[in-house]
Design a protein around this motif. Structure first.
Motif, PDB file in Angstrom:
ATOM      1  N   GLN A 154       2.121  -7.582  14.029  1.00 21.28           N
ATOM      2  CA  GLN A 154       3.314  -7.761  14.835  1.00 21.28           C
ATOM      3  C   GLN A 154       4.476  -8.233  13.987  1.00 21.28           C
ATOM      4  OE1 GLN A 154       2.982 -11.066  17.548  1.00 21.28           O
ATOM      5  NE2 GLN A 154       1.649 -12.192  16.175  1.00 21.28           N
ATOM      6  N   LEU A 155       5.669  -8.080  14.572  1.00 23.07           N
ATOM      7  CA  LEU A 155       6.867  -8.656  13.987  1.00 23.07           C
ATOM      8  C   LEU A 155       6.894 -10.126  14.377  1.00 23.07           C
ATOM      9  CD1 LEU A 155       9.562  -8.009  12.486  1.00 23.07           C
ATOM     10  CD2 LEU A 155      10.599  -7.739  14.735  1.00 23.07           C
ATOM     11  N   LEU A 156       7.084 -11.001  13.406  1.00 22.78           N
ATOM     12  CA  LEU A 156       6.992 -12.429  13.651  1.00 22.78           C
ATOM     13  C   LEU A 156       8.332 -12.997  14.086  1.00 22.78           C
ATOM     14  CD1 LEU A 156       4.805 -13.267  10.547  1.00 22.78           C
ATOM     15  CD2 LEU A 156       4.049 -12.934  12.894  1.00 22.78           C
ATOM     16  N   ARG A 157       8.291 -13.963  14.999  1.00 18.23           N
ATOM     17  CA  ARG A 157       9.510 -14.552  15.552  1.00 18.23           C
ATOM     18  C   ARG A 157      10.132 -15.500  14.523  1.00 18.23           C
ATOM     19  NH1 ARG A 157      10.342 -14.405  20.895  1.00 18.23           N
ATOM     20  NH2 ARG A 157      11.258 -16.491  20.904  1.00 18.23           N
ATOM     21  N   PRO A 158      11.487 -15.481  14.397  1.00 22.34           N
ATOM     22  CA  PRO A 158      12.169 -16.322  13.405  1.00 22.34           C
ATOM     23  C   PRO A 158      11.800 -17.798  13.438  1.00 22.34           C
ATOM     24  CG  PRO A 158      13.691 -14.724  14.328  1.00 22.34           C
ATOM     25  CD  PRO A 158      12.407 -14.591  15.113  1.00 22.34           C
ATOM     26  N   PRO A 159      11.621 -18.443  14.635  1.00 23.44           N
ATOM     27  CA  PRO A 159      11.295 -19.880  14.597  1.00 23.44           C
ATOM     28  C   PRO A 159       9.993 -20.196  13.868  1.00 23.44           C
ATOM     29  CG  PRO A 159      12.009 -19.222  16.787  1.00 23.44           C
ATOM     30  CD  PRO A 159      11.805 -17.958  16.005  1.00 23.44           C
ATOM     31  N   ASN A 160       9.108 -19.217  13.745  1.00 20.12           N
ATOM     32  CA  ASN A 160       7.826 -19.461  13.093  1.00 20.12           C
ATOM     33  C   ASN A 160       7.849 -19.131  11.601  1.00 20.12           C
ATOM     34  OD1 ASN A 160       6.740 -20.071  15.643  1.00 20.12           O
ATOM     35  ND2 ASN A 160       6.338 -17.910  16.049  1.00 20.12           N
ATOM     36  N   ILE A 161       9.001 -18.676  11.096  1.00 19.29           N
ATOM     37  CA  ILE A 161       9.080 -18.150   9.746  1.00 19.29           C
ATOM     38  C   ILE A 161      10.138 -18.895   8.942  1.00 19.29           C
ATOM     39  CG2 ILE A 161       9.708 -16.101   8.384  1.00 19.29           C
ATOM     40  CD1 ILE A 161       6.973 -15.947   9.637  1.00 19.29           C
ATOM     41  N   VAL A 162       9.849 -19.114   7.669  1.00 24.29           N
ATOM     42  CA  VAL A 162      10.847 -19.640   6.738  1.00 24.29           C
ATOM     43  C   VAL A 162      11.053 -18.600   5.643  1.00 24.29           C
ATOM     44  CG1 VAL A 162      10.415 -22.069   7.183  1.00 24.29           C
ATOM     45  CG2 VAL A 162       9.035 -20.876   5.484  1.00 24.29           C
ATOM     46  N   TRP A 163      12.283 -18.592   5.093  1.00 20.72           N
ATOM     47  CA  TRP A 163      12.658 -17.593   4.090  1.00 20.72           C
ATOM     48  C   TRP A 163      13.053 -18.266   2.787  1.00 20.72           C
ATOM     49  CZ3 TRP A 163      12.295 -12.372   4.241  1.00 20.72           C
ATOM     50  CH2 TRP A 163      12.040 -11.786   5.484  1.00 20.72           C
ATOM     51  N   PHE A 164      12.799 -17.528   1.697  1.00 21.30           N
ATOM     52  CA  PHE A 164      13.160 -18.005   0.370  1.00 21.30           C
ATOM     53  C   PHE A 164      13.886 -16.899  -0.392  1.00 21.30           C
ATOM     54  CE2 PHE A 164       9.309 -20.170   1.713  1.00 21.30           C
ATOM     55  CZ  PHE A 164       9.580 -21.502   1.438  1.00 21.30           C
ATOM     56  N   ARG A 165      14.886 -17.297  -1.164  1.00 19.04           N
ATOM     57  CA  ARG A 165      15.528 -16.378  -2.107  1.00 19.04           C
ATOM     58  C   ARG A 165      15.328 -16.934  -3.502  1.00 19.04           C
ATOM     59  NH1 ARG A 165      20.453 -17.219  -1.095  1.00 19.04           N
ATOM     60  NH2 ARG A 165      20.905 -18.438  -2.959  1.00 19.04           N
ATOM     61  N   ASP A 166      14.576 -16.186  -4.295  1.00 18.44           N
ATOM     62  CA  ASP A 166      14.258 -16.625  -5.660  1.00 18.44           C
ATOM     63  C   ASP A 166      13.692 -18.042  -5.654  1.00 18.44           C
ATOM     64  OD1 ASP A 166      15.222 -14.203  -6.651  1.00 18.44           O
ATOM     65  OD2 ASP A 166      17.255 -14.972  -6.817  1.00 18.44           O
ATOM     66  N   GLY A 167      12.838 -18.326  -4.655  1.00 14.82           N
ATOM     67  CA  GLY A 167      12.168 -19.615  -4.571  1.00 14.82           C
ATOM     68  C   GLY A 167      12.937 -20.706  -3.849  1.00 14.82           C
ATOM     69  N   GLN A 168      14.201 -20.454  -3.463  1.00 14.59           N
ATOM     70  CA  GLN A 168      15.008 -21.457  -2.770  1.00 14.59           C
ATOM     71  C   GLN A 168      15.104 -21.116  -1.279  1.00 14.59           C
ATOM     72  OE1 GLN A 168      16.149 -24.186  -4.469  1.00 14.59           O
ATOM     73  NE2 GLN A 168      15.013 -23.292  -6.193  1.00 14.59           N
ATOM     74  N   ARG A 169      15.070 -22.152  -0.424  1.00  9.57           N
ATOM     75  CA  ARG A 169      15.107 -21.937   1.015  1.00  9.57           C
ATOM     76  C   ARG A 169      16.393 -21.248   1.450  1.00  9.57           C
ATOM     77  NH1 ARG A 169      11.582 -25.104   4.325  1.00  9.57           N
ATOM     78  NH2 ARG A 169      12.787 -24.334   6.098  1.00  9.57           N
ATOM     79  N   VAL A 170      16.260 -20.354   2.415  1.00 14.13           N
ATOM     80  CA  VAL A 170      17.395 -19.644   3.000  1.00 14.13           C
ATOM     81  C   VAL A 170      17.611 -20.186   4.406  1.00 14.13           C
ATOM     82  CG1 VAL A 170      18.259 -17.400   3.750  1.00 14.13           C
ATOM     83  CG2 VAL A 170      16.963 -17.593   1.617  1.00 14.13           C
ATOM     84  N   ALA A 171      18.861 -20.500   4.751  1.00  9.57           N
ATOM     85  CA  ALA A 171      19.151 -21.163   6.029  1.00  9.57           C
ATOM     86  C   ALA A 171      18.928 -20.252   7.226  1.00  9.57           C
ATOM     87  CB  ALA A 171      20.587 -21.695   6.020  1.00  9.57           C
TER      88      ALA A 171
END
Length: 337
Positions: A154-171
């Motif tokens: 499934q496609l995961l809901r944004p509240p359950n997911i965190v993102w990183f760009r080159d190892g740094q958190r994305v807001a």
């Protein structure tokens, strides 16, 4: 007699299974590689019996036969398996740091003081990986970018997911692209940030920025000195055109085109070369100019050079004067004789 024995054999399995069962809360769990999974499990047995042993095993083919192997005897499960159950009715199990070879069928068995019972059904564990997607994966600065994270299910809901760009958190998973947003993006479950998807690249196209001019010349910038002006910029795609301008009057005076290319060379500095120089970098998306750089000769050095030359000429004249006077005197003497 044979009839009685046959009746007993037919009835016995029913008598043994009466009151005995194993129930799995989710017989087909799917978990992420690198994460943990819990097999919710409960079991029952007749009153009056006491459980003295519980066992989880994994099924597999060996020499063409389907066998069940205790997890405790499999080295790959060492320190990764935790039995949460008891010897009453709970038989739950946790497997951590899931690996590809953990997929397969799992069984539970319990032994009482009267009989051993193993589950008829099984838990089949499948593994899935996170997949990061960037839409679109190549944009011009200012355009909208959307990040999506999914599994095979499934496609995961944004509240359950965190993102990183080159190892740094994305807001945020949605944003207007800027030059600094280019990079490799990966996603993870919140609370399990150590297990990330494979990275996916975002390419951001933008006009030249940070246009700078550097000057290199001899130690003393005097008339006749060699001067090189070098222009640099940050752009995607890289700047494909550089033009040079000079302003010789007031700040409001017009600019004069004096050259092109990333390097402007002045092999022999002259007074006419002085002025304010700037570079303009261009790519298909636009152009940007550098700050103006003042280029002027060191008049002190020039004057000093003139004085040294004048002094040398005077010295030469003074040294030559006695010789000239002697020569004139000799000529006169010879004429009188």
């Amino acid at each position: 007699m044979m009839t009685v024995i046959l009746v007993i054999l037919i009835i016995m399995p029913g008598l043994v299974s009466a009151g005995r069962s194993v129930t799995f809360e989710n017989p087909n769990p799917c978990a992420l590689r690198g994460s943990s999974v819990e097999f919710g499990c409960s079991y029952d047995y007749p009153d009056g019996e006491t459980v003295h042993k519980t066992t989880w095993s994994k099924g597999g083919l060996k020499d063409g036969r389907w066998i069940r192997t205790n997890l405790s005897s499999l080295p790959s499960y060492g320190n990764r398996v935790e039995y949460l159950g008891d010897r009453q009715h709970n038989c739950s199990l946790v497997i951590s740091d899931l690996q590809d070879n953990d997929t397969g069928y799992y069984y539970f068995r319990f032994d009482t003081n009267r009989y051993g019972w193993r589950s008829k059904g099984s838990v089949y564990l499948s593994l899935a990986g996170l997949t990061a997607s960037v839409y679109p994966d190549s944009v011009t600065a200012g355009e909208k970018v959307t990040l999506q994270c999914s599994t095979t299910l499934q496609l995961l809901r944004p509240p359950n997911i965190v993102w990183f760009r080159d190892g740094q958190r994305v807001a945020k998973p949605e944003f207007q692209a800027r030059a600094e947003d280019a990079g490799n993006y990966s996603c993870a479950f919140r609370g399990h940030e150590s297990v990330t998807s494979d990275p996916v690249a975002l390419n951001v196209l933008y006009a030249p920025v940070k246009v700078l001019v550097e000057v290199s010349h001899d130690d003393n910038l005097a008339e006749g000195s060699s001067v090189n002006l070098t222009c640099s910029s940050v752009a995607n795609p890289a700047a494909d055109s550089y033009t040079w301008y000079r302003r010789t009057g007031s700040p409001n005076s017009s600019l004069e085109l004096v050259g092109s290319g990333q390097v402007l060379s002045l092999p022999s500095m002259e007074p006419s070369h002085t002025g304010h120089y700037l570079c303009r970098a261009r790519n298909p998306l636009g152009e940007e100019s550098s700050a103006e750089l003042l280029l002027e000769m060191d008049e002190t050095i020039s004057h000093s050079l003139i004085l040294r030359v004048g002094f040398a000429v005077k010295t030469a004249v003074l040294l030559m004067l006695p010789l000239v006077l002697v020569w004139v005197w000799k000529r006169r003497s010879a004429a009188e004789d």
